[in-house]
Design a protein around this motif. Structure first.
Motif, short mmCIF file in Angstrom:
data_model
loop_
_atom_site.label_atom_id
_atom_site.label_comp_id
_atom_site.label_asym_id
_atom_site.label_seq_id
_atom_site.Cartn_x
_atom_site.Cartn_y
_atom_site.Cartn_z
N GLU A 1 0.81 -1.22 0.00
CA GLU A 1 0.00 0.00 0.00
C GLU A 1 0.85 1.27 0.00
N ASN A 2 2.19 1.10 -0.17
CA ASN A 2 3.03 2.30 -0.15
C ASN A 2 3.83 2.47 -1.44
N TYR A 3 3.39 1.82 -2.51
CA TYR A 3 4.06 2.04 -3.79
C TYR A 3 3.27 3.11 -4.54
N GLY B 1 8.81 -11.21 16.21
CA GLY B 1 9.42 -10.03 15.60
C GLY B 1 8.59 -8.79 15.88
N GLY B 2 9.19 -7.63 15.63
CA GLY B 2 8.47 -6.38 15.92
C GLY B 2 8.61 -5.36 14.80
N GLY B 3 9.12 -5.78 13.63
CA GLY B 3 9.30 -4.87 12.50
C GLY B 3 8.08 -4.84 11.60
N ASP B 4 8.20 -4.17 10.46
CA ASP B 4 7.09 -4.05 9.51
C ASP B 4 6.56 -5.43 9.09
N SER B 5 7.49 -6.35 8.82
CA SER B 5 7.05 -7.67 8.33
C SER B 5 6.21 -8.38 9.39
N ALA B 6 6.73 -8.43 10.63
CA ALA B 6 6.02 -9.16 11.69
C ALA B 6 4.63 -8.57 11.91
N VAL B 7 4.55 -7.25 11.97
CA VAL B 7 3.26 -6.62 12.30
C VAL B 7 2.30 -6.74 11.12
N GLN B 8 2.80 -6.48 9.91
CA GLN B 8 1.93 -6.59 8.74
C GLN B 8 1.41 -8.02 8.58
N GLU B 9 2.30 -8.99 8.77
CA GLU B 9 1.89 -10.38 8.57
C GLU B 9 0.99 -10.87 9.72
N ILE C 1 5.03 -11.89 19.47
CA ILE C 1 6.06 -11.97 20.51
C ILE C 1 7.25 -11.11 20.10
N HIS C 2 7.54 -10.10 20.92
CA HIS C 2 8.62 -9.17 20.57
C HIS C 2 9.61 -9.07 21.73
N ARG C 3 10.88 -8.93 21.38
CA ARG C 3 11.91 -8.95 22.42
C ARG C 3 12.01 -7.65 23.22
N ARG C 4 11.33 -6.58 22.75
CA ARG C 4 11.32 -5.31 23.51
C ARG C 4 9.87 -4.97 23.85
N ASP C 5 9.65 -3.75 24.39
CA ASP C 5 8.27 -3.36 24.69
C ASP C 5 7.79 -2.28 23.72
N LEU D 1 7.38 -1.56 19.36
CA LEU D 1 7.53 -2.13 18.02
C LEU D 1 8.44 -1.24 17.17
N ARG D 2 9.13 -1.88 16.24
CA ARG D 2 9.95 -1.16 15.27
C ARG D 2 9.10 -0.75 14.06
N ALA D 3 7.98 -1.43 13.85
CA ALA D 3 7.14 -1.22 12.66
C ALA D 3 6.65 0.21 12.55
N PHE E 1 9.51 -13.53 11.66
CA PHE E 1 9.85 -12.35 10.85
C PHE E 1 10.82 -11.48 11.65
N ILE E 2 12.05 -11.93 11.74
CA ILE E 2 13.01 -11.21 12.59
C ILE E 2 14.12 -10.56 11.76
N GLY E 3 13.75 -10.14 10.56
CA GLY E 3 14.72 -9.44 9.73
C GLY E 3 15.24 -10.30 8.60
N LEU F 1 14.83 -0.16 3.16
CA LEU F 1 14.57 -1.31 2.27
C LEU F 1 13.10 -1.31 1.90
N GLN F 2 12.81 -0.81 0.73
CA GLN F 2 11.44 -0.70 0.26
C GLN F 2 11.42 -0.99 -1.23
N ILE F 3 10.23 -1.29 -1.76
CA ILE F 3 10.12 -1.52 -3.21
C ILE F 3 10.51 -0.24 -3.94
P1 NAP Z 1 13.46 -5.53 10.59
O1 NAP Z 1 12.88 -4.21 10.26
O2 NAP Z 1 14.94 -5.69 10.64
O3 NAP Z 1 12.83 -6.00 11.98
C1 NAP Z 1 13.22 -7.20 12.57
C2 NAP Z 1 12.48 -7.35 13.89
O4 NAP Z 1 12.83 -8.60 14.46
C3 NAP Z 1 12.85 -6.27 14.91
O5 NAP Z 1 11.71 -5.87 15.61
C4 NAP Z 1 13.87 -6.97 15.78
O6 NAP Z 1 13.84 -6.53 17.13
C5 NAP Z 1 13.40 -8.41 15.75
N1 NAP Z 1 14.50 -9.36 15.89
C6 NAP Z 1 15.69 -9.39 15.25
N2 NAP Z 1 16.42 -10.44 15.63
C7 NAP Z 1 15.68 -11.11 16.55
C8 NAP Z 1 15.89 -12.28 17.29
N3 NAP Z 1 17.01 -13.01 17.18
N4 NAP Z 1 14.92 -12.68 18.15
C9 NAP Z 1 13.78 -11.96 18.25
N5 NAP Z 1 13.51 -10.84 17.57
C10 NAP Z 1 14.46 -10.43 16.71
O7 NAP Z 1 12.97 -6.67 9.55
P2 NAP Z 1 11.61 -6.84 8.72
O8 NAP Z 1 10.42 -6.50 9.52
O9 NAP Z 1 11.70 -8.18 8.09
O10 NAP Z 1 11.75 -5.75 7.57
C11 NAP Z 1 12.88 -5.77 6.68
C12 NAP Z 1 12.84 -4.51 5.84
O11 NAP Z 1 11.73 -4.57 4.93
C13 NAP Z 1 12.65 -3.25 6.68
O12 NAP Z 1 13.42 -2.23 6.12
C14 NAP Z 1 11.18 -2.95 6.53
O13 NAP Z 1 10.87 -1.57 6.65
C15 NAP Z 1 10.87 -3.46 5.12
N6 NAP Z 1 9.46 -3.87 5.01
C16 NAP Z 1 8.56 -2.90 4.70
C17 NAP Z 1 7.22 -3.21 4.64
C18 NAP Z 1 6.23 -2.14 4.27
O14 NAP Z 1 6.64 -1.05 3.88
N7 NAP Z 1 4.94 -2.36 4.42
C19 NAP Z 1 6.77 -4.51 4.91
C20 NAP Z 1 7.71 -5.46 5.25
C21 NAP Z 1 9.06 -5.13 5.32
P3 NAP Z 1 14.32 -5.05 17.55
O15 NAP Z 1 13.23 -4.14 17.13
O16 NAP Z 1 14.52 -5.16 19.01
O17 NAP Z 1 15.62 -4.84 16.81
#
Ligand code: NAP
Length: 303
Positions: free
Chosen positions: A47-49, A150-158, A172-176, A178-180, A235-237, A282-284
């Motif tokens: 939804e962000n392209y 995970g707590g990033g965009d992927s984890a929350v979106q999915e 389940i997120h390792r902090r309190d 979200l990074r998303a 979805f941990i990166g 990291l985006q499209i």
């Molecule tokens: P990410 O942004 O790197 O987030 C990874 C998440 O996993 C973080 O919350 C991190 O915790 C956690 N994590 C990392 N290692 C862990 C471990 N060993 N155990 C538990 N938790 C762990 O990765 P992503 O969400 O896959 O996204 C990747 C890139 O794609 C990002 O740049 C993102 O913006 C982009 N993306 C964008 C969209 C969108 O625009 N809609 C959708 C999907 C992905 P901490 O927060 O504590 O570091």
């Protein structure tokens, strides 16, 4: 035969590079080990392209990119590169099927894959409840209970996507915190099916033939608990797919390829674009911009 350019990887960066290389009348191909599209192919909704005001499915967007790239004459061929050898001013690309292809320049757009948790049970139960793709596996969990790590965009979106099928989704997120991005956070917080488990990590995935439970540790209290779930989505990166050029081009510690603003790597004639490149966003939309820049640099440098 020597190509002007070989684009390795058919995700958004590679397909955009192909559009620009094709319009510049460079002779080249995209080498893709599976189907074109990369990670976008398994993204439920984008939804962000820009231009797609109501959003578009990842599958549809990639179809449009592929069709667009083909229009300008760069074809997608099946093949996986295992190594690149510089030979004079050219490059030999060695493929896993034994072929060698020669090109004057190479654009690496191989993207990234999901990072693994590395806990007991993860590997054994992959495909049997452990998944890295909600779009592919979500429908198997109708009315069941799943955990997302995970707590990033992927984890929350999915996690939000999984509520279409599952009756309950633990995030389940390792902090309190979200990074998303905020809009995803708001949607997740207002979704009754999602329950957040903060400051916690998954230490083990349990199950005989299928996932049955996960062992969780609270990082603040050290307390261990067991949660019954039918599936675990991780979805941990991401990890860049750059093993085949390790030792050839400069990378950071995690394997992301370093480039200049023209997408040139440390080796003259090799360029990198998209998620395999070291960069802040990291985006499209950034991947396609970098693919275009890399193809423009190839055209400029060959001339
Ligand atoms: P990410 O942004 O790197 O987030 C990874 C998440 O996993 C973080 O919350 C991190 O915790 C956690 N994590 C990392 N290692 C862990 C471990 N060993 N155990 C538990 N938790 C762990 O990765 P992503 O969400 O896959 O996204 C990747 C890139 O794609 C990002 O740049 C993102 O913006 C982009 N993306 C964008 C969209 C969108 O625009 N809609 C959708 C999907 C992905 P901490 O927060 O504590 O570091």
């Amino acid at each position: 035969m020597t190509f002007d350019v070989i684009i390795i990887g058919g995700g958004p960066a590679g397909l955009a590079a192909a559009i620009y290389a094709g319009r510049a009348k460079l002779g080249g191909i995209i080498l893709e080990k599976m189907s074109p599209g990369g990670q976008v192919l398994i993204t439920d909704f984008v939804e962000n392209y820009p231009g797609f005001v109501e959003g578009i499915s990842g599958f549809e967007l990639v179809e449009k990119f592929t069709e667009h790239a083909k229009r300008f004459g760069i074809t997608v061929e099946n093949g996986e590169v295992s190594s690149i050898e510089p030979v004079g001013a050219e490059f030999n690309l060695n493929l896993t099927d034994g072929r060698t292809i020669t090109s004057k320049t190479v654009i690496i757009t191989t993207g990234a894959t999901h990072r693994k948790l590395g806990v007991k049970g993860e590997q054994e139960l992959t495909g049997r409840g452990v998944s890295y793709c909600a779009t592919c596996d979500g429908p198997f969990f109708k009315d069941q209970v799943v955990a997302v790590v995970g707590g990033g965009d992927s984890a929350v979106q999915e996690a939000i996507f999984l509520t279409k099928f599952a009756k309950k989704v633990y995030l389940i997120h390792r902090r309190d915190q979200l990074r998303a991005i905020k809009i995803l956070q708001e949607r997740a917080f207002s979704n009754d099916k999602i329950e957040f488990i903060w400051n916690s990590t998954v230490e083990e995935i349990k199950g005989k033939d299928q996932v049955e439970a996960i062992k969780i540790v609270n990082k603040l209290t050290g307390e261990t608990s067991c949660l019954n779930v039918d599936g675990v989505f991780i979805f941990i990166g991401i990890e860049p797919t750059t093993h085949f050029v390790k030792g050839l081009v400069d990378m950071d510690q995690r394997g992301f390829i370093k480039t200049d603003e023209w997408m040139r790597t440390s080796v003259k004639g090799i360029y990198a674009a998209g998620d395999c490149r070291k960069k802040p966003l990291l985006q499209i939309v950034t991947a396609v911009a970098e693919g275009a820049t890399a193809a423009f640099a190839v055209e400029h440098d060959l001339a």
